[in-house]
Design a protein around this motif. Structure first.
Motif, PDB file in Angstrom:
ATOM      1  N   LEU A  77      50.827  81.343  55.048  1.00  0.00           N
ATOM      2  CA  LEU A  77      51.884  81.688  54.099  1.00  0.00           C
ATOM      3  C   LEU A  77      51.462  81.276  52.689  1.00  0.00           C
ATOM      4  N   PRO A  78      51.850  82.059  51.659  1.00  0.00           N
ATOM      5  CA  PRO A  78      51.484  81.698  50.263  1.00  0.00           C
ATOM      6  C   PRO A  78      52.274  80.459  49.807  1.00  0.00           C
ATOM      7  N   ASN A  79      51.693  79.741  48.865  1.00  0.00           N
ATOM      8  CA  ASN A  79      52.379  78.574  48.300  1.00  0.00           C
ATOM      9  C   ASN A  79      53.424  79.021  47.268  1.00  0.00           C
ATOM     10  N   GLU A  80      54.489  78.258  47.193  1.00  0.00           N
ATOM     11  CA  GLU A  80      55.510  78.542  46.187  1.00  0.00           C
ATOM     12  C   GLU A  80      54.905  78.332  44.787  1.00  0.00           C
ATOM     13  N   PRO A  81      55.343  79.127  43.817  1.00  0.00           N
ATOM     14  CA  PRO A  81      54.822  78.922  42.437  1.00  0.00           C
ATOM     15  C   PRO A  81      55.220  77.530  41.910  1.00  0.00           C
ATOM     16  N   ASP A  82      54.244  76.917  41.245  1.00  0.00           N
ATOM     17  CA  ASP A  82      54.469  75.568  40.671  1.00  0.00           C
ATOM     18  C   ASP A  82      55.245  75.722  39.359  1.00  0.00           C
ATOM     19  N   VAL A  83      56.459  75.218  39.373  1.00  0.00           N
ATOM     20  CA  VAL A  83      57.316  75.368  38.193  1.00  0.00           C
ATOM     21  C   VAL A  83      56.729  74.682  36.969  1.00  0.00           C
ATOM     22  N   SER A  84      55.915  73.646  37.212  1.00  0.00           N
ATOM     23  CA  SER A  84      55.350  72.910  36.064  1.00  0.00           C
ATOM     24  C   SER A  84      54.382  73.784  35.271  1.00  0.00           C
ATOM     25  N   LYS A  85      53.841  74.790  35.979  1.00  0.00           N
ATOM     26  CA  LYS A  85      52.889  75.661  35.296  1.00  0.00           C
ATOM     27  C   LYS A  85      53.597  76.715  34.439  1.00  0.00           C
ATOM     28  N   PHE A  86      54.890  76.737  34.523  1.00  0.00           N
ATOM     29  CA  PHE A  86      55.652  77.717  33.738  1.00  0.00           C
ATOM     30  C   PHE A  86      56.476  77.048  32.618  1.00  0.00           C
ATOM     31  N   GLU A  87      56.138  75.784  32.339  1.00  0.00           N
ATOM     32  CA  GLU A  87      56.835  75.110  31.231  1.00  0.00           C
ATOM     33  C   GLU A  87      56.467  75.791  29.903  1.00  0.00           C
ATOM     34  N   PRO A  88      57.465  75.991  28.969  1.00  0.00           N
ATOM     35  CA  PRO A  88      57.169  76.655  27.670  1.00  0.00           C
ATOM     36  C   PRO A  88      56.309  75.743  26.775  1.00  0.00           C
ATOM     37  N   ASP A  89      55.426  76.380  26.063  1.00  0.00           N
ATOM     38  CA  ASP A  89      54.561  75.641  25.110  1.00  0.00           C
ATOM     39  C   ASP A  89      55.263  75.600  23.743  1.00  0.00           C
ATOM     40  N   LEU A  90      55.970  74.500  23.505  1.00  0.00           N
ATOM     41  CA  LEU A  90      56.777  74.372  22.272  1.00  0.00           C
ATOM     42  C   LEU A  90      55.992  73.631  21.202  1.00  0.00           C
ATOM     43  N   ASP A  91      55.928  74.225  20.014  1.00  0.00           N
ATOM     44  CA  ASP A  91      55.297  73.507  18.896  1.00  0.00           C
ATOM     45  C   ASP A  91      56.404  72.847  18.072  1.00  0.00           C
ATOM     46  N   ILE A  92      56.047  72.308  16.903  1.00  0.00           N
ATOM     47  CA  ILE A  92      57.019  71.562  16.074  1.00  0.00           C
ATOM     48  C   ILE A  92      58.116  72.482  15.597  1.00  0.00           C
ATOM     49  N   VAL A  93      57.735  73.720  15.217  1.00  0.00           N
ATOM     50  CA  VAL A  93      58.720  74.670  14.713  1.00  0.00           C
ATOM     51  C   VAL A  93      59.747  74.970  15.795  1.00  0.00           C
ATOM     52  N   ASP A  94      59.206  75.216  17.021  1.00  0.00           N
ATOM     53  CA  ASP A  94      60.114  75.536  18.131  1.00  0.00           C
ATOM     54  C   ASP A  94      61.079  74.397  18.399  1.00  0.00           C
ATOM     55  N   ARG A  95      60.572  73.190  18.159  1.00  0.00           N
ATOM     56  CA  ARG A  95      61.448  72.051  18.422  1.00  0.00           C
ATOM     57  C   ARG A  95      62.495  71.887  17.313  1.00  0.00           C
ATOM     58  N   LEU A  96      62.104  72.279  16.044  1.00  0.00           N
ATOM     59  CA  LEU A  96      63.025  72.131  14.907  1.00  0.00           C
ATOM     60  C   LEU A  96      64.034  73.274  14.888  1.00  0.00           C
ATOM     61  N   ILE A  97      63.526  74.468  15.204  1.00  0.00           N
ATOM     62  CA  ILE A  97      64.427  75.634  15.159  1.00  0.00           C
ATOM     63  C   ILE A  97      64.842  75.928  16.597  1.00  0.00           C
ATOM     64  N   LYS A  98      66.075  75.666  16.913  1.00  0.00           N
ATOM     65  CA  LYS A  98      66.567  75.681  18.290  1.00  0.00           C
ATOM     66  C   LYS A  98      66.421  77.050  18.949  1.00  0.00           C
ATOM     67  N   PHE A  99      66.780  78.157  18.199  1.00  0.00           N
ATOM     68  CA  PHE A  99      66.788  79.452  18.875  1.00  0.00           C
ATOM     69  C   PHE A  99      65.375  79.883  19.253  1.00  0.00           C
ATOM     70  N   LEU A 100      64.377  79.421  18.405  1.00  0.00           N
ATOM     71  CA  LEU A 100      62.989  79.742  18.761  1.00  0.00           C
ATOM     72  C   LEU A 100      62.594  79.017  20.043  1.00  0.00           C
TER      73      LEU A 100
END
Length: 593
Positions: free
Chosen positions: A149-172
């Motif tokens: 059986l295939p392994n379930e996808p690792d959710v940690s590998k789908f974490e968003p790559d947030l830079d400083i702007v993304d962290r400052l501007i919420k909607f981004l």
């Protein structure tokens, strides 16, 4: 099993089981031109085929060599070989006739009781091991190989790559998080689809495996049921085999005991054994009838002799090359007449010798031999049965003769034997003593059973009618086996009332029947009288029939003796069996029993 034919080669294949129930492949191969064959066996069918092909090549080489020879010479050799073979066979048959008397002198004619017994082993192979071999052949499915059986996808590998702007501007930042979640969801849905497909495929593999396993199990269970059935049948057959063997051996022991005790029927049966064991040329009849008188120890033998046409006549076969044919040569009429006459005297002397030599208890003092021939009357073309020689010889006188050095005809005549000058002419003579099948005590019989009305009281029947009724009933009993029942002259002295002759080879013989129309219980004295009559008559059995019943002492005496006691109830049953109804009321019966 299958057959294979290829031009000059013929092949037949089959399989057999060894004692250890292993499969062995067998082939019977034949070269039709060479007229030769072989049986080849091997535990491996491939190796068997190699051996067969090797033998084919050898035969083909020999055949090709023969074909290259001069065909005429080969044919001459073949015909000459055939002529020599037939000549040798003809001489062997004539020699066997020549040694008719000398042959028996090298044999101890006394019956070996131990050799008569059956000591064989039950030879049918035990079926269980054969079924074990067949069960091993049943193809069982291999265990299924499941896909992982295939392994379930690792959710940690789908974490968003947030830079400083993304962290400052919420909607981004939220936008990148939603995109990451969507990628994970797509990956997870794809994972579920692949997992389901693999699970379905693995489930199909398991289902197919279970189906094949169930079919194999069913086949094995069927074989086991068949095995159990055949094992049970085998055990029953084995039991039956040894029971019959034991029963047969007990009969041999009983015959031996009866013979050594000098019982008349056993002496006759013993003499039959002796004559039946005697070896004669193929085509000679081996048929005879015996009668024994214990009072004077006289044995009368009516013996069926071979007719002239049953003698071998071929003397030689020659190959006439000029005519390319086989020519047969035969005894002349003069030669055949001499061989026939001499042989008949030899058979008579041989029979006397065998019976006297086998006589272990000195039961035979004199033998009367009558030689009978079944042939065709040359004048009328009709079958005839004629006695052509007869001789009566005392044992002491006969044992003084050295049969190895006598002239058969001279010896026969010196013993006062009677026969025509040329036996081959089948001239009938009067036997010196012949078997008398007619008892002067026998009287004409009459029917009684059909005159009975339903409810007729047998206790009131006249004693003469009662005896004829008993004769009539037993005649119906024995008619299926060709038996005969005769009533004897009225004596009313406790003697023989009727005599049955049953031709059955096992239960048959001479049977004494006494009828007692009694109103009182039959005591032991009547049974003793019957037993004495059986012994005096040389009978195989006695039957005592009465309208009443027997006392306990009568039944006790009859135990383990060839005596059958039939009470009134038995008699009524026998009447009803043959379509007649009657009754017995002893109180109404007459006294003159």
């Amino acid at each position: 099993m299958h057959h294979k034919t290829d031009n000059l080669f013929h092949r037949r294949d089959w399989e057999e089981y060894t004692r250890s129930y292993d499969v062995r492949y067998c082939a019977e191969i034949e070269h039709l031109g060479l007229r030769t064959h072989r049986i080849i066996k091997d535990y491996d069918d491939i190796l068997l085929n190699r051996k067969v092909e090797a033998q084919y090549q050898k035969w083909a080489s020999i055949w090709n060599t023969m074909q290259s020879r001069n065909q005429a010479q080969a044919l001459r050799e073949l015909n000459q070989s055939l002529a020599d073979e037939q000549t040798e066979e003809a001489k062997a048959k004539l020699d066997q006739v020549e040694r008719l008397l000398l042959h028996t002198l090298d044999i101890d004619d006394a019956v070996n009781w131990d050799e008569l017994k059956a000591i064989g082993k039950f030879s049918e192979p035990y079926p269980e091991k054969r079924f074990e071999a067949e069960i091993r052949k049943v193809r069982k499915p291999d265990s299924p190989v499941y896909k992982p059986l295939p392994n379930e996808p690792d959710v940690s590998k789908f974490e968003p790559d947030l830079d400083i702007v993304d962290r400052l501007i919420k909607f981004l930042g939220d936008k990148k998080r939603r995109a990451a979640e969507e990628r994970f969801e797509r990956a997870y849905q794809n994972y579920l689809v692949k997992r389901k497909a693999i699970e379905d495929e693995n489930s199909s593999l398991l289902e197919a495996y279970n189906k094949e396993q169930a079919e194999a199990d069913e086949q094995i269970n069927l074989l086991k049921r068949q095995c159990e059935k055949e094992v049970n049948a085998w055990k029953e057959a084995e039991k039956d085999f040894y029971e019959k063997q034991t029963e047969y051996n007990e009969r041999v022991d009983q015959l031996k005991s009866n013979y050594l005790n000098g019982e008349v029927t056993a002496i006759l049966e013993y003499c039959e054994l002796v004559l039946n064991r005697s070896e004669y040329p193929e085509g000679f009849p081996k048929d005879f009838d015996l009668e024994y008188n214990p009072t004077n120890k006289l044995l009368v033998v009516d013996y069926v002799l071979p007719a002239p046409e049953q003698f071998p006549k071929l003397t030689e076969v020659k190959y006439i090359a000029a005519k390319k044919e086989l020519k047969e040569y035969y005894l002349s009429d003069v030669q055949l007449a001499k061989v026939y006459d001499t042989s008949i005297y030899k058979i008579a002397l041989r029979t006397l010798h065998e019976l006297y030599e086998a006589d272990q208890i000195n039961a035979i003092q004199t033998i009367a031999f009558n030689g009978w021939v079944n042939s065709i009357d040359k004048g009328t073309g009709k079958p005839i049965n004629a006695c052509i020689i007869s001789i009566q010889v005392n044992k002491e006188e006969f044992e003084e003769i050295n049969l190895a050095y006598i002239d058969p005809k001279t010896c026969f005549k010196n013993l006062k034997g009677v026969g025509s000058s040329k036996l081959i002419n089948i001239t009938p003579i009067q036997p010196i003593i012949r078997i008398d099948r007619n008892d002067k005590r026998f009287v004409s019989s009459y029917e009684v059973a059909n005159t009975l009305d339903e409810g007729y009281n047998l206790a009131t029947m006249k004693w003469e009618d009662f005896e004829h009724l008993i004769r009539e009933l037993f005649e119906k009993e024995f008619s299926s086996s060709g038996g005969d029942v005769k009533v004897t002259r009225a004596s009313r002295d406790g003697g023989v009332d009727a005599i049955a002759f049953d031709p059955d080879p096992i239960r048959g013989g001479k049977i004494v029947i006494q009828a007692k129309r009694y109103n009182n219980t039959v005591g032991v004295s009547a049974v003793r009288d019957l037993y004495g009559t059986v012994m005096n008559e040389g009978a195989t059995k006695g039957i005592l029939v009465t309208t009443s019943d027997f006392g306990p002492d009568a039944y006790e005496f009859a135990k383990n003796k060839p005596i059958t006691l039939m009470s009134g109830n038995n008699l009524l049953y026998l009447l009803e069996k043959h379509g007649h109804k009657a009754r017995i009321n002893l109180k109404e019966g007459v006294v003159d029993a």
